[in-house]
Design an enzyme around this catalytic site. Sequence first.
Site, PDB file in Angstrom:
ATOM      1  N   GLU A   1      66.364  81.118  15.217  1.00  0.00           N
ATOM      2  CA  GLU A   1      66.733  82.134  14.228  1.00  0.00           C
ATOM      3  C   GLU A   1      65.912  81.913  12.970  1.00  0.00           C
ATOM      4  OE1 GLU A   1      70.741  82.934  13.009  1.00  0.00           O
ATOM      5  OE2 GLU A   1      71.541  82.813  15.053  1.00  0.00           O
TER       6      GLU A   1
ATOM      7  N   GLU B   1      74.893  77.412  16.059  1.00  0.00           N
ATOM      8  CA  GLU B   1      75.200  76.919  14.715  1.00  0.00           C
ATOM      9  C   GLU B   1      76.503  76.125  14.561  1.00  0.00           C
ATOM     10  OE1 GLU B   1      74.770  80.143  11.917  1.00  0.00           O
ATOM     11  OE2 GLU B   1      72.589  80.031  12.050  1.00  0.00           O
TER      12      GLU B   1
END
Length: 356
Positions: A279, A170
């Site tokens: 995710e 991320e």
Amino acid sequence: MAIAFLYSFVVTVSTVTVAVNAQTFAPLQFAGVNIAGFDFGCGTDGTCVISEVVPPVYQLSGVDGLGQMQHFFNDDGYNVFRLPVGWQYLTYNQSTSVLNETQFSNYNMLVSDCLSTGAHCEIDIHNYARYDGEIIGQGGPSNEIFAELWYNIASYWQNETNVIFGVMNEPHDIPNITTWAESGMISLDESGATSQMILLPGNNYTSAETFVSSGSAEALGMIRNPDGTFTNLIMDVHKYLDYDNSGTHAPCVTNNIEDSWYPLSTWLRANGRQALNTETGGGDVDSCVGYISQQIAYQAAQSDVILGYLGWAAGSFATDYVLSEVPVYNGTGWNDTLLVSMAMSPMTNMLVASVL
């Protein structure tokens, strides 16, 4: 409850109908879950308090990560596990590329446990493209140090074809994502790790919704292997189903099809690329069972460009964590959460190659 699995090539989203490109159905290649714990203590600013790590390794913490993975693999049909770890943990709080022998050995216990199941295992550096608040290559560790870190990691597993390399978890607020991503790519290529998948994350927390609009897709699409191909270079995307896409609320309010998976799959197909959703998830509630079932069904209809999904998260999380997918051992076997058993398990949705 009634769960509608969307096998058709037209999916209705609220009042909008999204047409899916017609193609021969093929199952998703991957389904799995994150086995968290080595990343505990890491924040979005790239700080990692390694004293907060709870390794999902029985010998180190009493958390039976191996038992969880064996259950997921054997009983649910999962075939990939993501193994997040903080950079600081691997180097014992040194802003360097040198792996601490003891710390790396501890982490390798989890990787070895994962590989022993027969599943694919993703190495995930969980630092948000930062180290202690400073962006890699832009005030923080240099691109060269980051490249050397990945060289050292990839070299260790260069002959393990079931290992996947996740360049970074991320990234966000990165002025030039291509610069640092290419640095990691160079190190992976030079390590001799040529047979494994390499996951390329975009800006804005690698959100599937903004992967194209933010310019991440275009920038990362320029990265090539030394021979000019992009074989095994896979886009790494995340997407949650709560109202603000933060993955911090139990209720799910969307299946993400119209605003995320449709535009992303369209771009991937037009550019000959693929993505893995590493995710996703929601609370252990009926709304998430319904919406995630729809999301997975849509992803399966796009299996030529979307390789699969991984839930967040199992491992060392407490069972009352808002997005817990931790199975509970009852003395003779494992009981899955509602979300896993009713939606995410390939044995339930029958949309993943591992069970077909």
